[in-house]
Design a protein around this motif. Structure first.
Motif, short mmCIF file in Angstrom:
data_model
loop_
_atom_site.label_atom_id
_atom_site.label_comp_id
_atom_site.label_asym_id
_atom_site.label_seq_id
_atom_site.Cartn_x
_atom_site.Cartn_y
_atom_site.Cartn_z
N GLY A 1 15.70 33.15 -59.05
CA GLY A 1 15.55 31.94 -59.84
C GLY A 1 15.94 30.66 -59.13
N ARG A 2 16.38 30.75 -57.87
CA ARG A 2 16.83 29.57 -57.13
C ARG A 2 15.81 29.15 -56.06
NH1 ARG A 2 23.32 30.74 -56.13
NH2 ARG A 2 23.92 30.79 -58.32
N ILE A 3 16.04 27.98 -55.50
CA ILE A 3 15.26 27.51 -54.35
C ILE A 3 16.02 27.87 -53.08
CG2 ILE A 3 14.32 25.52 -53.14
CD1 ILE A 3 14.03 24.12 -55.86
N VAL A 4 15.46 28.71 -52.28
CA VAL A 4 16.08 29.11 -51.01
C VAL A 4 15.84 28.02 -49.97
CG1 VAL A 4 15.86 30.69 -49.05
CG2 VAL A 4 15.96 31.60 -51.38
N TYR A 5 16.91 27.63 -49.28
CA TYR A 5 16.81 26.68 -48.17
C TYR A 5 17.39 27.33 -46.91
CZ TYR A 5 18.32 23.00 -44.96
OH TYR A 5 18.56 22.25 -43.84
N VAL A 6 16.61 27.33 -45.82
CA VAL A 6 17.08 27.83 -44.53
C VAL A 6 17.15 26.65 -43.57
CG1 VAL A 6 16.72 29.44 -42.63
CG2 VAL A 6 16.08 30.10 -44.96
N GLY A 7 18.32 26.44 -42.97
CA GLY A 7 18.56 25.21 -42.22
C GLY A 7 18.67 25.33 -40.72
N ALA A 8 18.21 26.42 -40.13
CA ALA A 8 18.31 26.57 -38.67
C ALA A 8 17.57 25.44 -37.96
CB ALA A 8 17.76 27.92 -38.24
N ARG A 9 18.13 24.99 -36.85
CA ARG A 9 17.59 23.83 -36.12
C ARG A 9 17.02 24.25 -34.77
NH1 ARG A 9 19.15 18.37 -36.55
NH2 ARG A 9 20.98 18.96 -37.80
#
Length: 504
Positions: free
Chosen positions: A179-187
Motif C-alpha cells: 500500500g506504500r510508494i517504494v522509493y529507491v535512492g541509489a546514486r
C-alpha cells in the motif's frame, strides 16, 4: 672401411652389423617426415589465419583520414533531430522518422534500401506530475517510466518507504511495502566506461516489478543518471512487458528532487507523496527496422553489420540516444560507398526500431536472420552517444586476432585503444545477433558525461560536437571496410560465442 672403436683399442667393423644402414635410413626418413609435417602444419595454420591485405590497410588509412574531416554524420543528426524531433516508439513521429531515414539512405547512395517489420506493445505518455503532500508540501520534478501503469483518475497518494539499494528492496518484508510508494535512492557516479549504469538500470527495470510483487501502490527512484545538480528527470523502461503485467505506476525523480525527498525523510516523520501519471498501453503496433546496403562486389551474401536505433525517448530530441548511432553508421557506409570500388563484402546499416523499450528491433532482426548467422562476418552498433571513441574489444575466433590487431593499428592514430583482454558484445541491438553466434566488436565512446543527459529533455543537438562525431564515423568506416576486405572469416557460426562475457 674398418672403424676403430674407442674402447679397449680393439677395431670393430661396424659395417658388419646388418641393422645399422636400415636404422640410419629410418631415422633420416623420420626426421625428414617430421620436418615436412611441421612445415605443413605451419602452412595450414597460416592458411586458416584471417588477415587483411596490405592494399586494404592502406585504403583504410586513407578512408580514416577522409572521414575525420567529413560532416555527413553531423548533418544527419542535425536533420533527424530538427525535421523529426523526438521519436517515441509507436508515437506520432515513428512513421515519419522511418520514412525520413529511408529517403536519406537512398540519397546517400546505398545500393539497396528496405524495411523489415517489428511488432511491439504501444505505450503512451499523456500527463505526469508529482508532489510531496506532507510533512512539507512542494512539487516534484519527475517523469513517468516507460511501460509504467497509470494512477487512478485524480492521482494516487500514499506514504513513502525508502530503500538504499535494489538488494534492500529484494530483502524487504512485504508488510513494510504493501500500500506504500517504494522509493529507491541509489546514486550513479561518472565513469569513462559508464559502468554505474549497471546500478541505475536494474533499479529502474527490476525495481517496479519487485515492488509490485510485494504489494506496493507505486514506485519511484532517483533518476538513473549522473547529473547531480540538474533538475531534470531521466526516463527509461521498466520491466513491465505489456498491459497484462501486474503493473503499478512508476516514475523517476530528478537528482535534486531525490536529495530533497531524502532530506525530508531524514526528519523521521511519515512522508506522503502524490503521483498523477496518465500513461499506459494501447494495444500493439507494427513498426520496422530500416536497412540500407552497400553491396559487396566479391561476396555480396557476406555481411558486415553496423547500425544504431532510430527510436528515442520523448522528453528530448534523441540526439545522443540514438540519432548519433544511426548517423555514424550511415556516414561510415556512405564513405565506403564513395571509394573507387565496392568492398568485397556487403556493408549493412540497420536503423533499429524500439530499442528503448526492450530491444524489439534487435530481437526481430536476430530472429529473421538467425539461420544465416555464419554469413554475418562481424557486427557492432553505435549506441553510447557521440563523444570520442577511446576503446574497442572483440569476440572473434583465435585465428582472426591478428586481423583485429591490424584494425587496431589503423585506429590507434585517432585515439582508439584495443582492449585485447575483453570480449565484444556488438552493442545493444546487435547483441542479439551476437547471441546467435555473430562475431562482434564493442566500440566504446567516452561515456563520462553520457548519463548526465541520457533519457532526458536535455538530449538535444547542441550536445553533439561535429569533430567528435566525425571521429566516430571514421572508426566505423575503418572497421567495416577492413572486415569487408579480410581474407578469411572472424568465426561467426551458430552458438559460436555462447560463453562470452557481456562487456558492452
Amino acid at each position: 672401411m674398418a672403424q676403430r672403436s674407442g674402447t679397449g683399442g680393439r677395431a670393430t667393423d661396424l659395417s658388419s652389423c646388418p641393422a645399422f644402414p636400415s636404422a640410419l635410413e629410418s631415422n633420416v626418413k623420420y626426421l625428414l617426415a617430421f620436418t615436412l609435417a611441421a612445415a605443413c602444419a605451419t602452412a595450414a595454420a597460416a592458411s586458416t589465419e584471417t588477415r587483411i591485405p596490405d592494399a586494404a590497410v592502406r585504403a583504410a588509412e586513407q578512408l580514416r583520414d577522409r572521414a575525420m574531416n567529413d560532416d555527413t554524420a553531423y548533418k544527419l543528426v542535425e536533420g533527424l533531430t530538427t525535421e523529426i524531433g523526438p521519436r517515441l516508439a509507436a508515437g506520432d513521429n515513428d512513421a515519419r522518422a522511418r520514412e525520413w531515414v529511408i529517403a536519406k539512405f537512398k540519397a546517400l547512395g546505398f545500393d539497396k534500401v528496405y524495411t523489415e517489420p517489428v511488432t511491439y506493445p504501444k505505450w503512451v505518455r499523456r500527463h505526469e506530475s508529482g508532489s510531496i503532500v506532507a510533512p512539507f508540501p512542494q512539487n516534484l520534478v519527475l517523469t513517468a517510466l516507460g511501460h509504467s501503469f497509470a494512477t487512478p483518475t485524480g492521482g494516487l497518494t500514499a506514504e513513502v518507504v525508502h530503500f538504499d539499494s535494489l538488494d534492500a528492496l529484494k530483502a524487504a518484508d512485504p508488510s513494510a511495502i504493501k500500500g506504500r510508494i517504494v522509493y529507491v535512492g541509489a546514486r550513479m557516479h561518472r565513469y569513462k566506461d559508464g559502468r554505474d549504469y549497471g546500478i541505475g538500470s536494474p533499479i529502474r527495470t527490476q525495481g517496479p516489478v519487485i515492488a509490485a510483487s510485494k504489494g506496493a501502490a507505486a514506485f519511484i527512484l532517483r533518476s538513473a543518471g549522473t547529473d547531480a545538480t540538474d533538475r531534470i528527470a531521466h526516463t527509461g523502461v521498466t520491466g513491465f512487458a505489456d498491459a497484462k503485467a501486474n503493473g503499478i505506476p512508476a516514475a523517476a525523480l530528478s537528482n535534486p528532487d531525490a536529495d530533497q525527498l531524502e532530506r525530508i525523510l531524514a526528519y523521521g516523520k511519515p512522508v506522503t507523496v502524490k503521483l498523477d501519471l496518465d500513461v499506459g498501453f494501447e494495444g500493439d503496433y507494427t513498426g520496422a527496422n530500416v536497412i540500407g546496403e552497400v553491396t559487396g562486389k566479391k561476396h555480396p551474401d557476406q555481411i558486415v553489420d553496423i547500425g544504431g536505433h532510430l527510436d528515442s525517448w520523448d522528453p528530448g530530441t534523441g540526439a545522443i540516444d540514438d540519432a548519433a548511432g544511426v548517423a555514424i553508421a550511415a556516414a561510415a557506409a556512405h564513405l565506403i560507398a564513395q571509394l573507387p570500388q565496392r568492398p568485397d563484402r556487403t556493408i549493412r546499416v540497420i536503423a533499429f526500431a524500439n530499442e528503448e523499450a526492450g530491444l524489439y528491433g534487435g530481437k526481430a532482426y536476430a530472429e529473421a536472420h538467425a539461420k544465416e548467422v555464419a554469413r554475418h562476418v562481424l557486427g557492432s552498433e553505435s549506441d553510447f552517444g557521440a563523444a570520442p571513441v577511446w576503446r574497442f574489444s572483440a569476440s572473434v575466433k583465435p585465428e582472426a586476432r591478428k586481423a583485429i590487431a591490424q584494425i587496431a593499428d589503423v585506429l590507434k592514430p585517432i585515439g582508439v585503444e584495443y582492449a585485447a583482454d575483453r570480449s565484444g558484445g556488438g552493442g545493444s541491438d546487435l547483441s542479439q545477433m551476437h547471441a546467435k553466434g555473430m562475431a562482434a566488436l564493442s566500440i566504446g565512446q567516452d561515456g563520462t558525461h553520457y548519463f548526465d543527459i541520457h533519457h532526458t529533455s536535455n538530449d538535444t543537438l547542441d550536445k553533439i560536437v561535429p569533430k567528435e562525431i566525425a571521429q566516430n564515423a571514421a572508426v566505423y568506416a575503418v572497421y567495416a571496410y577492413m572486415a569487408a576486405q579480410a581474407e578469411g572469416d572472424f568465426g561467426s557460426a551458430p552458438g559460436a560465442f555462447k560463453n562470452d562475457k557481456d562487456e558492452d
